[in-house]
Design an enzyme around this catalytic site. Structure first.
Site, PDB file in Angstrom:
ATOM      1  N   ALA C  33       8.991  -8.990 -13.746  1.00 26.90           N
ATOM      2  CA  ALA C  33       8.393 -10.152 -13.092  1.00 26.90           C
ATOM      3  C   ALA C  33       8.260 -11.280 -14.102  1.00 26.90           C
ATOM      4  O   ALA C  33       7.694 -11.091 -15.181  1.00 26.90           O
ATOM      5  CB  ALA C  33       7.021  -9.783 -12.535  1.00 26.90           C
ATOM      6  N   HIS C  49       4.186  -8.829  -2.983  1.00 31.81           N
ATOM      7  CA  HIS C  49       5.466  -8.274  -3.423  1.00 31.81           C
ATOM      8  C   HIS C  49       5.292  -6.832  -3.891  1.00 31.81           C
ATOM      9  O   HIS C  49       6.092  -5.963  -3.581  1.00 31.81           O
ATOM     10  CB  HIS C  49       6.064  -9.123  -4.557  1.00 31.81           C
ATOM     11  CG  HIS C  49       6.792 -10.340  -4.085  1.00 31.81           C
ATOM     12  ND1 HIS C  49       7.854 -10.884  -4.750  1.00 31.81           N
ATOM     13  CD2 HIS C  49       6.600 -11.125  -2.997  1.00 31.81           C
ATOM     14  CE1 HIS C  49       8.293 -11.946  -4.094  1.00 31.81           C
ATOM     15  NE2 HIS C  49       7.541 -12.121  -3.042  1.00 31.81           N
TER      16      HIS C  49
END
Lengths: 167, 167, 167
Positions: C33, C49
């Protein structure tokens, strides 16, 4: 009978393409406008679209209750819904939960017997808007497009008047 | 000889793609820039494009009179017009009717004997602009793209430097 | 092993598509990420997410040093980088030269042995932003996409959750 989703940018030729698709099916087509003639710019746009279409259509104004309108008009010609992005905006103004309404529309589409062509907009390919409400709207618009694309038999992305087949 | 329209977003690699297409035809290509070097940002952009292209091109600056420039340069190498979106902006600043000029360009393209590659921009896939002038511009840009795509033999939509064939 | 670039607009279904691609390779996938949980909106997005992905992933937060993170995690499952546009924003905030960092990432991708799926955004298909910083950002985002697309084995453009194969 097919569910067809036509997406693209502003003035990309989506509505014209959707009209062609709707007219390709037998029976008198039904034009379901989600637009309400609330201001001058919108009135002019609606008048332009109507002038282009001519009189071969049954016309309905449905700002909110799309699922019901599809069920009621089912069984004869194709229905053209123009457009989902404005419908989303109407839902938000009316404080309706667009996720619930999107699921209701999706369920209604799955049970239609005569064809449905839906127009929508791509609004998420620009720079991130400063405005939090605009960000929320473009997020909702993108998610709604995904929900409807999932139940669609065909999806076209229109660029400069020309369809790219996506599904 | 083909009319090729290359569209896409900002910095999508449209101009590079258009240059490749123009250079693939025999004869010395003509670069028709619609940009005028009016400010520093634009001067820098023009200089970068020129540095990339090198000296294999005949260069012309044509902010407004595209149809005439195409007719005058016809008969030898390919012409690359970069870009229509800036041309539209120039037309609007000069108080010219872009619909009439678009039709004149369309007619001129139809009578060319040597190839023409035109670059344009997609500007209608973001959130609706607050500004009425910006809305008007993006509507005009979308409609102009449709008009030119109609007479084009090929249309490509460029994403991340890669062309998607649309027509 | 393939380098796959997934691009598209906001809420187009890019991340879901990228997860499917990453999960199609053998081995436990690594989720890299580039987002940092700096504000409430971002924390909510990261949490959403993560909830969708479940626990089948090794998770890493890498706001800046992507090339090093790829080299360190190479040799086992696929790596999913989500997303390059936020990485670009992080680079700019940290006053790093994104052209140099983009070239470093490109070089790192070329030497990977296990697969990499990268998510990025199209931000250049709206009206030109008024704000000079926003223009600079969208130019950089477009150029970075081209740089990474060049070394990618596959590029997909996602519309309404559906991939268009571009390379």
């Amino acid at each position: 009978m097919p569910i067809i989703l036509i997406t693209g940018g502003a003035r990309s030729g989506k509505s014209t393409r959707a009209e062609q698709r709707a007219l390709s099916f037998p029976g008198k087509p039904v034009y379901i406008a989600t637009a309400e003639a609330l201001d001058e710019e919108m009135r002019a746009r609606i008048a332009r679209h109507r002038a282009r279409r001519g009189n071969d259509w049954i016309e309905r104004e449905v700002p909110i209750e799309l699922a019901a309108a599809l069920d009621e008009s089912d069984g004869a010609g194709a229905r053209l819904v123009d457009c989902l992005t404005l419908w989303l905006s109407n839902l938000m103004h009316a404080q309706r939960d667009w996720r619930i309404e999107g699921d209701k529309l999706s369920a209604a589409l799955s049970r239609q017997r005569s064809p449905v062509v839906l127009v929508t907009n791509e609004v998420g390919l620009g720079i991130v808007p400063d405005n939090a409400l605009a960000r929320e709207f473009r997020d909702a618009a993108g998610l709604l497009n995904q929900v409807i694309a999932r139940v669609a038999d065909e999806v076209e992305f229109v660029v400069a008047g020309l369809p790219i087949r996506v599904k």
